[in-house]
Design a protein around this motif. Sequence first.
Motif: not given
Length: 347
Positions: A16-20, A286-292, A316-327, A332-336
């Motif tokens: 549910k949260p990753v689909t959202e 827990l709200g920590i499912a990775n939506p990538i 490109v946005a996904i890769e920029a996100t993981t490059k910044a260490g998020i997800g 470690r990081d919240k789904t939202e």
Amino acid sequence: MKTYSIALLPGDGVGKPVTEAAWDVLQAVAKASDFALEGTTFPWSCEFYKQTGAMMPADGIETLRRFDAILLGAVGWPAEVPDSVSLHGLLLPIRKAFAQYANIRPHRLLTGVSGPLKSDDFDVLCIRENTEGEYSGAGGRVHQGTADEVAIETSIFTRKGVERILRFGFEQARVRRGKLASVTKSNAQKHTMVFWDEITRELAAEYPDVEVASYHIDAMAARMVMAPETLDVVVASNLFGDILTDLGAAIQGGLGFAASANINPDRSAPSMFEPVHGSAPDIAHLGIANPIAAIWSGAMMLAHLGESDAAARIMVAIEATTKAGIGAIPGRDKTETIAKAVLERLL
């Protein structure tokens, strides 16, 4: 402006949260592009089964048929509904009814993500046969509950089914690095897997520009770990493909990065896109499912619909996100937080 109708099946648990999250990203890229997405959500899930006795209504397949594509989250809640019920009540019927015979699973390390191997050179496209083989559902049990009980599971391989998935793999190899690995266990399974090997050799003659190699499943599992740089496109049966792609997901950093597409190549029915991970009951609250993985699956959906530029922008946005260490680090990081970061990085 082109409008695509999308059936949303969030399913159970973290589905549910990753689909959202994926839908938010898809809507954002659509608004910035020259197309629109119209979503209709269906509550078909294990909870739906508990309420109705079925994973989807009797007319569920015909309801889905009118959509351009299906975006699915995750299905399963084994503590209350057996996996054999949830799988055979929703996912497998959809795949078979819509001839989604090509299951595509891209495995590569995103920038900033660390896998368990020493080498970061990991980029393998797994093509799994999706509608027959070991998951055909043919067989039965007799004398249940007695000392004479017998259970038979019959694998079904048709020439049409094997040839079309191999041909699909050859075509994918042509647009990638020109290498195809066909996976069987023909030294032990002397009928179905020898049959698969024979068809591989027949088709190889039609694709002289593709380098072809055949491996046994055990040797392929070792090669994916020891020498993944030697692989490009890997084609396997339903069961072997299922196992190898979980291994591929582990090598690329975890199931939270593993996207997939269930494709109907002739487009006579909708295709379905879903992250490889399950409903993860242990972390669903827990709200920590990775939506990538779900967002990546959404990008694959857009590419299939012909919106390649929008799909590329999401990647490109996904890769920029993981490059910044998020997800980039599981749990470690919240789904939202991850979803917001991808949205902020959309070009």
